[in-house]
Design a protein around this motif. Structure first.
Motif, PDB file in Angstrom:
ATOM      1  N   ARG A  25       0.833  -1.209   0.000  1.00  0.00           N
ATOM      2  CA  ARG A  25       0.000   0.000   0.000  1.00  0.00           C
ATOM      3  C   ARG A  25       0.865   1.255   0.000  1.00  0.00           C
ATOM      4  N   LEU A  26       1.983   1.206   0.729  1.00  0.00           N
ATOM      5  CA  LEU A  26       2.892   2.346   0.742  1.00  0.00           C
ATOM      6  C   LEU A  26       3.443   2.612  -0.657  1.00  0.00           C
ATOM      7  N   ILE A  27       3.924   1.566  -1.318  1.00  0.00           N
ATOM      8  CA  ILE A  27       4.458   1.735  -2.666  1.00  0.00           C
ATOM      9  C   ILE A  27       3.364   2.194  -3.626  1.00  0.00           C
ATOM     10  N   GLY A  28       2.159   1.677  -3.444  1.00  0.00           N
ATOM     11  CA  GLY A  28       1.048   2.121  -4.275  1.00  0.00           C
ATOM     12  C   GLY A  28       0.768   3.603  -4.097  1.00  0.00           C
ATOM     13  N   PHE A  29       0.840   4.077  -2.846  1.00  0.00           N
ATOM     14  CA  PHE A  29       0.627   5.496  -2.578  1.00  0.00           C
ATOM     15  C   PHE A  29       1.707   6.331  -3.265  1.00  0.00           C
ATOM     16  N   ASN A  34       5.464  17.092   4.427  1.00  0.00           N
ATOM     17  CA  ASN A  34       5.280  16.305   5.646  1.00  0.00           C
ATOM     18  C   ASN A  34       3.874  15.708   5.724  1.00  0.00           C
ATOM     19  N   THR A  35       2.885  16.440   5.208  1.00  0.00           N
ATOM     20  CA  THR A  35       1.536  15.895   5.121  1.00  0.00           C
ATOM     21  C   THR A  35       1.528  14.682   4.206  1.00  0.00           C
ATOM     22  N   TRP A  36       2.262  14.788   3.092  1.00  0.00           N
ATOM     23  CA  TRP A  36       2.359  13.680   2.140  1.00  0.00           C
ATOM     24  C   TRP A  36       2.950  12.440   2.810  1.00  0.00           C
ATOM     25  N   ALA A  84       0.009   6.417   6.775  1.00  0.00           N
ATOM     26  CA  ALA A  84      -1.357   6.043   7.139  1.00  0.00           C
ATOM     27  C   ALA A  84      -1.902   5.032   6.135  1.00  0.00           C
ATOM     28  N   ALA A  85      -1.592   5.228   4.865  1.00  0.00           N
ATOM     29  CA  ALA A  85      -2.021   4.274   3.842  1.00  0.00           C
ATOM     30  C   ALA A  85      -1.399   2.910   4.079  1.00  0.00           C
ATOM     31  N   ALA A  86      -0.181   2.906   4.647  1.00  0.00           N
ATOM     32  CA  ALA A  86       0.511   1.644   4.933  1.00  0.00           C
ATOM     33  C   ALA A  86      -0.034   0.946   6.160  1.00  0.00           C
ATOM     34  N   GLY A  87      -0.905   1.628   6.922  1.00  0.00           N
ATOM     35  CA  GLY A  87      -1.528   0.988   8.069  1.00  0.00           C
ATOM     36  C   GLY A  87      -1.110   1.517   9.425  1.00  0.00           C
ATOM     37  N   ASP A 140      -2.275  10.578  12.283  1.00  0.00           N
ATOM     38  CA  ASP A 140      -3.108  11.610  11.667  1.00  0.00           C
ATOM     39  C   ASP A 140      -2.566  11.942  10.281  1.00  0.00           C
ATOM     40  N   THR A 141      -3.440  12.365   9.390  1.00  0.00           N
ATOM     41  CA  THR A 141      -3.023  12.640   8.017  1.00  0.00           C
ATOM     42  C   THR A 141      -2.969  14.129   7.689  1.00  0.00           C
ATOM     43  N   ASP A 142      -3.140  14.984   8.696  1.00  0.00           N
ATOM     44  CA  ASP A 142      -3.116  16.430   8.434  1.00  0.00           C
ATOM     45  C   ASP A 142      -1.914  17.099   9.093  1.00  0.00           C
ATOM     46  N   LEU A 143      -0.849  16.346   9.324  1.00  0.00           N
ATOM     47  CA  LEU A 143       0.337  16.875  10.003  1.00  0.00           C
ATOM     48  C   LEU A 143       1.215  17.614   9.002  1.00  0.00           C
ATOM     49  N   SER A 144       1.691  18.790   9.379  1.00  0.00           N
ATOM     50  CA  SER A 144       2.483  19.586   8.448  1.00  0.00           C
ATOM     51  C   SER A 144       3.901  19.874   8.936  1.00  0.00           C
ATOM     52  N   ARG A 145       4.207  19.575  10.197  1.00  0.00           N
ATOM     53  CA  ARG A 145       5.548  19.818  10.733  1.00  0.00           C
ATOM     54  C   ARG A 145       6.369  18.533  10.715  1.00  0.00           C
ATOM     55  N   ALA A 146       7.620  18.652  10.278  1.00  0.00           N
ATOM     56  CA  ALA A 146       8.492  17.480  10.183  1.00  0.00           C
ATOM     57  C   ALA A 146       8.659  16.799  11.532  1.00  0.00           C
ATOM     58  N   SER A 147       8.864  17.581  12.578  1.00  0.00           N
ATOM     59  CA  SER A 147       9.089  17.007  13.905  1.00  0.00           C
ATOM     60  C   SER A 147       7.860  16.260  14.407  1.00  0.00           C
TER      61      SER A 147
END
Length: 204
Positions: free
Chosen positions: A125-129, A169-171, A177-180, A184-191
């Protein structure tokens, strides 16, 4: 006897560098260079039919994938206008591929690298994403837009637009998240992404 022990030790070292994680898992890596995160994967684990662009990096043992603003990401010395554009205006995105002859922790010695073991389904799933992040409107295998930021690297057309709420970082968060991973999927900070990935790996 000593020679046999030495041989076994050497094989163990090679396997730890080259082999997948135990139990049929694949080991991938989150790479945090301070403001930007990417995902590094062993080249031999990537199906070139899904990401044919890895063929541009034939000697790479590992490939790091990053997504980001087309103008800002590609500029090694961005002017203030690039910062403003990347921060406040929806702009096209690119994929950045870095070919590494050594594991990411050695290639990026100043970066924070998190090991993330994934089962086969999660890895696929990760590679698919990642594969779906390339904009293939111009063909199944993209030509590089130009050289990347490192010796063996390049930029490619990507889907999506970069905004303050849709960053590199959101990406990465969405990819894991796609990998399981429970993240959260709305994170924008690297840390924050790095901390949440660490916590998700520990919880598993």
């Amino acid at each position: 006897m000593a020679r046999a022990v030495a041989i076994l030790f050497g094989l163990g070292v090679l396997l730890s560098l080259a082999g997948p994680a135990a139990g049929g898992e694949r080991l991938v890596h989150l790479v945090n260079i301070g403001w930007h995160t990417g995902i590094a994967v062993r080249s031999a684990d990537i199906d070139p039919a899904l990401i044919p662009e890895i063929g541009d990096l034939p000697e790479a043992g590992w490939v790091e994938f990053g997504w980001g603003d087309a103008a800002f990401y590609r500029d090694p010395d961005p002017a203030i206008g690039s910062y403003v554009s990347a921060a406040f205006i929806e702009t096209p995105a690119v994929m950045h591929l870095v070919g590494m002859p050594v594991p990411p922790a050695r290639y990026f010695p100043d970066a924070e690298v998190v090991d993330v073991p994934l089962d086969t389904a999660g890895f696929d799933r990760l590679i698919g994403f990642i594969a779906a992040s390339f904009d293939r409107a111009q063909g199944e295998r993209l030509s590089a837009l130009g050289p990347g930021l490192y010796r063996r690297s390049g930029f490619y057309d990507a889907v999506g637009t970069f905004t303050l709420s849709n960053t590199c970082n959101t990406w990465v968060a969405r990819a894991f998240a796609a990998a399981g991973l429970e993240i959260d999927t709305d994170l924008s900070r690297a840390s924050t992404v790095t901390a949440r990935v660490r916590a998700a790996v520990a919880a598993r």
